[in-house]
Design a protein around this motif. Structure first.
Motif, mmCIF file in Angstrom:
data_model
loop_
_atom_site.group_PDB
_atom_site.id
_atom_site.type_symbol
_atom_site.label_atom_id
_atom_site.label_comp_id
_atom_site.label_asym_id
_atom_site.label_seq_id
_atom_site.Cartn_x
_atom_site.Cartn_y
_atom_site.Cartn_z
ATOM 1 N N PRO A 99 0.856 68.897 27.428
ATOM 2 C CA PRO A 99 2.247 68.450 27.408
ATOM 3 C C PRO A 99 3.076 69.299 28.363
ATOM 4 C CG PRO A 99 1.737 69.661 25.416
ATOM 5 C CD PRO A 99 0.454 69.494 26.180
ATOM 6 N N GLU A 100 3.961 68.645 29.088
ATOM 7 C CA GLU A 100 4.773 69.382 30.038
ATOM 8 C C GLU A 100 5.887 70.112 29.295
ATOM 9 O OE1 GLU A 100 7.871 66.279 31.845
ATOM 10 O OE2 GLU A 100 5.792 65.830 32.370
ATOM 11 N N ASP A 101 6.209 71.290 29.788
ATOM 12 C CA ASP A 101 7.244 72.092 29.154
ATOM 13 C C ASP A 101 8.612 71.525 29.502
ATOM 14 O OD1 ASP A 101 5.350 73.758 28.115
ATOM 15 O OD2 ASP A 101 5.390 75.125 29.836
ATOM 16 N N TYR A 102 9.434 71.373 28.488
ATOM 17 C CA TYR A 102 10.771 70.839 28.696
ATOM 18 C C TYR A 102 11.745 71.770 28.007
ATOM 19 C CZ TYR A 102 14.744 67.689 28.648
ATOM 20 O OH TYR A 102 15.986 67.128 28.828
ATOM 21 N N GLU A 103 12.623 72.347 28.785
ATOM 22 C CA GLU A 103 13.626 73.229 28.218
ATOM 23 C C GLU A 103 14.905 72.438 28.012
ATOM 24 O OE1 GLU A 103 14.141 76.819 30.370
ATOM 25 O OE2 GLU A 103 11.987 77.098 30.621
ATOM 26 N N CYS A 104 15.445 72.560 26.845
ATOM 27 C CA CYS A 104 16.635 71.802 26.507
ATOM 28 C C CYS A 104 17.669 72.757 25.913
ATOM 29 C CB CYS A 104 16.274 70.705 25.506
ATOM 30 S SG CYS A 104 17.677 69.712 25.047
ATOM 31 N N THR A 105 18.901 72.614 26.336
ATOM 32 C CA THR A 105 19.968 73.423 25.772
ATOM 33 C C THR A 105 20.932 72.517 25.027
ATOM 34 O OG1 THR A 105 21.307 73.213 27.760
ATOM 35 C CG2 THR A 105 19.797 75.095 27.658
ATOM 36 N N LEU A 106 21.613 73.082 24.086
ATOM 37 C CA LEU A 106 22.568 72.308 23.305
ATOM 38 C C LEU A 106 23.711 71.807 24.185
ATOM 39 C CD1 LEU A 106 23.474 71.273 20.562
ATOM 40 C CD2 LEU A 106 24.680 73.428 20.221
ATOM 41 N N HIS A 107 24.129 72.642 25.136
ATOM 42 C CA HIS A 107 25.225 72.231 26.024
ATOM 43 C C HIS A 107 24.853 70.965 26.805
ATOM 44 C CE1 HIS A 107 28.540 72.387 28.856
ATOM 45 N NE2 HIS A 107 27.660 72.405 29.844
ATOM 46 N N GLU A 108 23.610 70.916 27.303
ATOM 47 C CA GLU A 108 23.166 69.748 28.071
ATOM 48 C C GLU A 108 23.081 68.505 27.192
ATOM 49 O OE1 GLU A 108 19.082 68.475 30.199
ATOM 50 O OE2 GLU A 108 19.821 70.481 30.677
ATOM 51 N N GLU A 109 22.654 68.681 25.950
ATOM 52 C CA GLU A 109 22.539 67.543 25.032
ATOM 53 C C GLU A 109 23.898 67.015 24.598
ATOM 54 O OE1 GLU A 109 19.908 65.754 23.874
ATOM 55 O OE2 GLU A 109 18.800 66.839 25.407
ATOM 56 N N MET A 110 24.903 67.865 24.588
ATOM 57 C CA MET A 110 26.226 67.453 24.146
ATOM 58 C C MET A 110 27.015 66.719 25.230
ATOM 59 S SD MET A 110 26.264 68.263 21.031
ATOM 60 C CE MET A 110 27.943 68.059 20.554
ATOM 61 N N LEU A 111 26.534 66.778 26.461
ATOM 62 C CA LEU A 111 27.224 66.056 27.544
ATOM 63 C C LEU A 111 27.079 64.554 27.351
ATOM 64 C CD1 LEU A 111 26.119 68.088 30.678
ATOM 65 C CD2 LEU A 111 28.397 68.016 29.677
ATOM 66 N N PRO A 112 28.074 63.786 27.811
ATOM 67 C CA PRO A 112 27.906 62.325 27.789
ATOM 68 C C PRO A 112 26.749 61.936 28.706
ATOM 69 C CG PRO A 112 30.188 62.925 28.244
ATOM 70 C CD PRO A 112 29.396 64.181 28.260
ATOM 71 N N PRO A 113 26.087 60.810 28.439
ATOM 72 C CA PRO A 113 24.902 60.438 29.222
ATOM 73 C C PRO A 113 25.138 60.381 30.729
ATOM 74 C CG PRO A 113 25.078 59.048 27.304
ATOM 75 C CD PRO A 113 26.306 59.888 27.337
ATOM 76 N N ALA A 114 26.295 59.966 31.162
ATOM 77 C CA ALA A 114 26.539 59.838 32.601
ATOM 78 C C ALA A 114 26.545 61.184 33.310
ATOM 79 C CB ALA A 114 27.853 59.124 32.850
ATOM 80 N N TYR A 115 26.740 62.275 32.601
ATOM 81 C CA TYR A 115 26.807 63.593 33.213
ATOM 82 C C TYR A 115 25.521 64.392 33.069
ATOM 83 C CZ TYR A 115 31.766 62.644 33.518
ATOM 84 O OH TYR A 115 32.964 62.081 33.815
#
Length: 147
Positions: A99-115
């Motif tokens: 599985p490929e490593d995917y780093e996710c931050t809360l700030h990125e997830e909270m952005l609206p989809p267009a951003y």
């Protein structure tokens, strides 16, 4: 060595014979220079359709998965050997992808989809694949191909 998963469908057998089939399968992998990582017994189940293998019709079977590492050149030998075994109804060997490593931050997830960055990449790909539109301003004051 890459990792592979062997999905085995074995004919319905008593427990001692089932153990001997699994031992034969494991020894075949070891003989080809493989390393077994995991065994998993998925139990005895009814097959979704009747399967005819080695001249016998099967309606129920025992399912196993074996995760192992071996050289890719040895896979054809393993498939041939498992194909000759009369206790094995079906055998499938799949390559296990890491599985490929995917780093996710809360700030990125909270952005609206267009951003979001991944959505922006999808938009750029879609723009590159758009076909150019026909320019109707060709110097004529009418469209010449209209009836």
């Amino acid at each position: 060595m890459p990792s592979y998963e062997l999905a085995l469908v074995l004919r319905q057998l008593p427990r001692p014979e089932l153990i001997s089939v699994i031992k034969r399968t494991a020894e075949a992998i070891f003989d080809k220079g493989g390393i077994i990582r995991k065994f998993e017994n998925l139990g005895t189940r009814a097959l979704p359709f009747k399967v005819s293998e080695h001249g016998v019709v099967h309606r129920e079977a025992t399912h196993f998965t074996i995760t192992f590492d071996t050289a890719p050149t040895k896979l054809s030998d393993l498939k041939e050997e498992f194909g000759r075994d009369i206790d094995i109804i079906r055998r499938y060997i799949f390559k296990v992808e890491e599985p490929e490593d995917y780093e996710c931050t809360l700030h990125e997830e909270m952005l609206p989809p267009a951003y979001r960055k991944d959505v922006q990449e999808l938009i750029d790909i879609a723009k590159r694949k758009q076909k150019p539109k026909y320019n109707y301003n060709s110097g004529l004051d009418y469209y010449p191909f209209q009836k």
